[in-house]
Motif scaffolding. Structure first.
Motif, PDB file in Angstrom:
ATOM      1  N   HIS A 167       1.861  -6.828   7.433  1.00 33.32           N
ATOM      2  CA  HIS A 167       2.601  -5.729   6.822  1.00 33.32           C
ATOM      3  C   HIS A 167       4.100  -6.023   6.948  1.00 33.32           C
ATOM      4  O   HIS A 167       4.487  -6.987   7.617  1.00 33.32           O
ATOM      5  CB  HIS A 167       2.235  -4.369   7.430  1.00 33.32           C
ATOM      6  N   SER A 169       6.185  -4.035   8.327  1.00 36.14           N
ATOM      7  CA  SER A 169       6.739  -3.292   9.476  1.00 36.14           C
ATOM      8  C   SER A 169       7.459  -4.164  10.515  1.00 36.14           C
ATOM      9  O   SER A 169       8.394  -3.680  11.157  1.00 36.14           O
ATOM     10  CB  SER A 169       5.650  -2.436  10.123  1.00 36.14           C
ATOM     11  N   ARG A 193      -3.540 -10.549   4.202  1.00 35.48           N
ATOM     12  CA  ARG A 193      -4.679 -10.046   4.975  1.00 35.48           C
ATOM     13  C   ARG A 193      -5.937 -10.800   4.608  1.00 35.48           C
ATOM     14  O   ARG A 193      -6.196 -11.053   3.429  1.00 35.48           O
ATOM     15  CB  ARG A 193      -4.878  -8.547   4.742  1.00 35.48           C
ATOM     16  N   GLN A 207       4.584  -5.404  -0.194  1.00 34.38           N
ATOM     17  CA  GLN A 207       4.909  -4.066   0.306  1.00 34.38           C
ATOM     18  C   GLN A 207       6.415  -3.851   0.243  1.00 34.38           C
ATOM     19  O   GLN A 207       7.190  -4.802   0.246  1.00 34.38           O
ATOM     20  CB  GLN A 207       4.481  -3.917   1.779  1.00 34.38           C
ATOM     21  N   GLU A 209       8.791  -1.711   2.659  1.00 34.88           N
ATOM     22  CA  GLU A 209       8.894  -0.882   3.856  1.00 34.88           C
ATOM     23  C   GLU A 209      10.199  -0.103   3.766  1.00 34.88           C
ATOM     24  O   GLU A 209      11.163  -0.571   3.170  1.00 34.88           O
ATOM     25  CB  GLU A 209       8.951  -1.820   5.072  1.00 34.88           C
ATOM     26  N   PHE A 247      -1.089   5.705  12.469  1.00 36.21           N
ATOM     27  CA  PHE A 247      -0.569   4.341  12.645  1.00 36.21           C
ATOM     28  C   PHE A 247      -0.050   4.262  14.074  1.00 36.21           C
ATOM     29  O   PHE A 247       0.534   5.242  14.558  1.00 36.21           O
ATOM     30  CB  PHE A 247       0.570   4.039  11.660  1.00 36.21           C
ATOM     31  N   PHE A 249       2.462   2.935  15.243  1.00 30.91           N
ATOM     32  CA  PHE A 249       3.930   2.911  15.367  1.00 30.91           C
ATOM     33  C   PHE A 249       4.599   4.152  14.818  1.00 30.91           C
ATOM     34  O   PHE A 249       5.825   4.236  14.789  1.00 30.91           O
ATOM     35  CB  PHE A 249       4.497   1.655  14.691  1.00 30.91           C
ATOM     36  N   GLY A 274       1.804   4.479   3.461  1.00 30.63           N
ATOM     37  CA  GLY A 274       1.662   5.088   4.772  1.00 30.63           C
ATOM     38  C   GLY A 274       3.057   5.429   5.271  1.00 30.63           C
ATOM     39  O   GLY A 274       4.040   4.791   4.900  1.00 30.63           O
ATOM     40  N   CYS A 275       3.155   6.468   6.119  1.00 32.60           N
ATOM     41  CA  CYS A 275       4.484   6.853   6.597  1.00 32.60           C
ATOM     42  C   CYS A 275       4.373   7.670   7.874  1.00 32.60           C
ATOM     43  O   CYS A 275       3.268   8.024   8.299  1.00 32.60           O
ATOM     44  CB  CYS A 275       5.217   7.653   5.520  1.00 32.60           C
ATOM     45  N   ALA A 297       9.634   6.130   8.960  1.00 36.81           N
ATOM     46  CA  ALA A 297       9.337   4.849   8.311  1.00 36.81           C
ATOM     47  C   ALA A 297       8.244   5.073   7.283  1.00 36.81           C
ATOM     48  O   ALA A 297       7.463   6.025   7.384  1.00 36.81           O
ATOM     49  CB  ALA A 297       8.882   3.818   9.344  1.00 36.81           C
ATOM     50  N   PHE A 298       8.243   4.221   6.280  1.00 35.05           N
ATOM     51  CA  PHE A 298       7.138   4.263   5.306  1.00 35.05           C
ATOM     52  C   PHE A 298       6.902   2.847   4.805  1.00 35.05           C
ATOM     53  O   PHE A 298       7.778   1.981   4.923  1.00 35.05           O
ATOM     54  CB  PHE A 298       7.449   5.205   4.134  1.00 35.05           C
ATOM     55  N   GLY A 299       5.705   2.589   4.319  1.00 38.93           N
ATOM     56  CA  GLY A 299       5.405   1.277   3.743  1.00 38.93           C
ATOM     57  C   GLY A 299       4.491   1.464   2.559  1.00 38.93           C
ATOM     58  O   GLY A 299       3.436   2.083   2.675  1.00 38.93           O
TER      59      GLY A 299
HETATM   60  N1  PHE Z   1       2.580  -0.863   7.877  1.00 41.94           N
HETATM   61  C1  PHE Z   1       1.613   0.116   7.408  1.00 41.94           C
HETATM   62  C2  PHE Z   1       0.506  -0.626   6.647  1.00 41.94           C
HETATM   63  O1  PHE Z   1       0.722  -1.705   6.203  1.00 41.94           O
HETATM   64  C3  PHE Z   1       2.261   1.099   6.489  1.00 41.94           C
HETATM   65  C4  PHE Z   1       3.286   1.938   7.202  1.00 41.94           C
HETATM   66  C5  PHE Z   1       4.595   1.570   7.261  1.00 41.94           C
HETATM   67  C6  PHE Z   1       2.905   3.138   7.807  1.00 41.94           C
HETATM   68  C7  PHE Z   1       5.538   2.332   7.911  1.00 41.94           C
HETATM   69  C8  PHE Z   1       3.806   3.915   8.460  1.00 41.94           C
HETATM   70  C9  PHE Z   1       5.108   3.523   8.508  1.00 41.94           C
HETATM   71  O2  PHE Z   1      -0.575  -0.129   6.510  1.00 41.94           O
END
Ligand code: PHE
Length: 329
Positions: A167, A169, A193, A207, A209, A247, A249, A274-275, A297-299
């Motif tokens: 990811h 992140s 993956r 992605q 982020e 998640f 984190f 996701g966030c 954070a979000f991705g």
């Molecule tokens: N890194 C997570 C994923 O790949 C997505 C995510 C990013 C979720 C940042 C929360 C915060 O699934």
């Protein structure tokens, strides 16, 4: 004999002047000069003449032969030259050959579009490597060793300590390690993956982020920012929902789904990102005081977003390099 000589001379003259190409020239050669042609034939007949007549015709015959041969050579030269210059001739009236211009891949176009929207919301852009340490990809993000959450991400390991990032992140980690808050950036890139390849998943995808760390950052701001993004990207009428999630984190965490009705199929919710609020453990890991700062954070998955926007129902088409697909965008 005299008559025949005159006739051959006259016929040759008239035929050689009509010659326009190598094939016609060859016809004339065969008729007059080849071994059984009219001129050698004359010489054969000459041999049969009574010896007192020979001197009379000998000279004339030689003159005839030489003049025919030299005229023939001259025309041959002309025709050869012409053939050569025809090859070099450029026909300026022919239609041109159209060069096919390449264009940016639809995934890159989508990434740029996402980027522009977040830039307009005050985010800068930060990038990190695709080969990551286990520490940045997992450990610093609060995935303890042997934690089952690691199984959520089927990882391509390079060796015990390095892997292809699963990811974007870990780029958050790098950014927070290297810069002090306030931080507001998006981090686009490729991730990997080890999943079974299907219409829905591929071993490689993209992605974007996002991270915002400052005093008093709230979940409400996260929500407002993502909704603003979704409306700009998909249009005001987009249907979305925030769904509680997990998640390691972020805490609390959520996923965002958008409504999708593929042509001719039943509508469904499609997860696009996701966030959540950056977990205090993560802030501590990178040396940011969680008492003073909070962050979100979000991705988001670029392929899924592009699929929804352009009505593509198989993720593999992005990677097939089929020109018929690519030129549509
Ligand atoms: N890194 C997570 C994923 O790949 C997505 C995510 C990013 C979720 C940042 C929360 C915060 O699934």
């Amino acid at each position: 004999m005299q008559e025949r000589i005159k006739k051959i001379q006259a016929d040759f003259e008239s035929e050689i002047t009509k010659v326009g190409n190598p094939a016609e020239l060859e016809q004339v050669r065969i008729k007059f000069l080849s071994r059984k042609g009219l001129v050698p034939q004359l010489f054969e007949d000459f041999k049969q003449l009574p010896s007192d007549e020979k001197p009379k015709y000998g000279k004339t015959l030689n003159i005839l032969k030489n003049s025919i041969q030299s005229k023939f050579d001259q025309i041959k030269q002309k025709i050869d030259n012409k053939a050569e210059s025809d090859v070099n001739l450029v026909d300026l009236s022919l239609p041109g050959r159209r060069a096919h211009l390449g264009s940016m891949h639809i995934l890159m176009q989508t990434m740029y579009e996402i980027r522009d929207i977040f830039k307009s919301l005050g985010f800068s852009v930060y990038e990190g490597p695709e080969l990551e340490s286990d520490y940045n990809n997992f450990e610093a993000l609060n995935f303890p060793e042997d934690h089952p959450a690691r199984d959520m991400q089927d990882t391509f390991f390079i060796n015990e300590n390095f892997l292809l990032r699963t990811h974007t992140s870990p780029v958050q980690v790098r950014l927070m390690q290297n810069k002090k808050p306030p931080l507001r950036a998006i981090m686009p890139g490729k991730v990997y993956r080890n999943e079974a390849i299907s219409a829905k998943s591929y071993c490689l995808f993209h992605q974007v982020e996002g991270l915002y760390v400052d005093n008093d950052v709230t979940f409400a701001e996260l929500k407002g920012t993502l909704v603003a993004f979704a409306k700009q990207f998909f249009g005001e009428e987009i249907k979305y929902r925030f769904r509680p999630s997990f998640f390691p984190f972020t805490e609390p965490s959520a996923e965002v789904d958008i409504w999708w009705e593929p042509k001719g199929k039943e509508g469904r919710w499609m997860e696009i990102l996701g966030c959540g609020m950056v977990d205090p453990n993560v802030l501590e890991n990178v040396g940011i005081d969680p008492e003073k700062y909070t962050g979100y954070a979000f991705g988001m998955g670029v392929e899924r977003i592009a699929m929804r926007k352009y009505g593509i129902d198989d993720i593999r088409t992005f990677f097939d390099n089929d020109k018929r697909f690519l030129i549509q965008f």
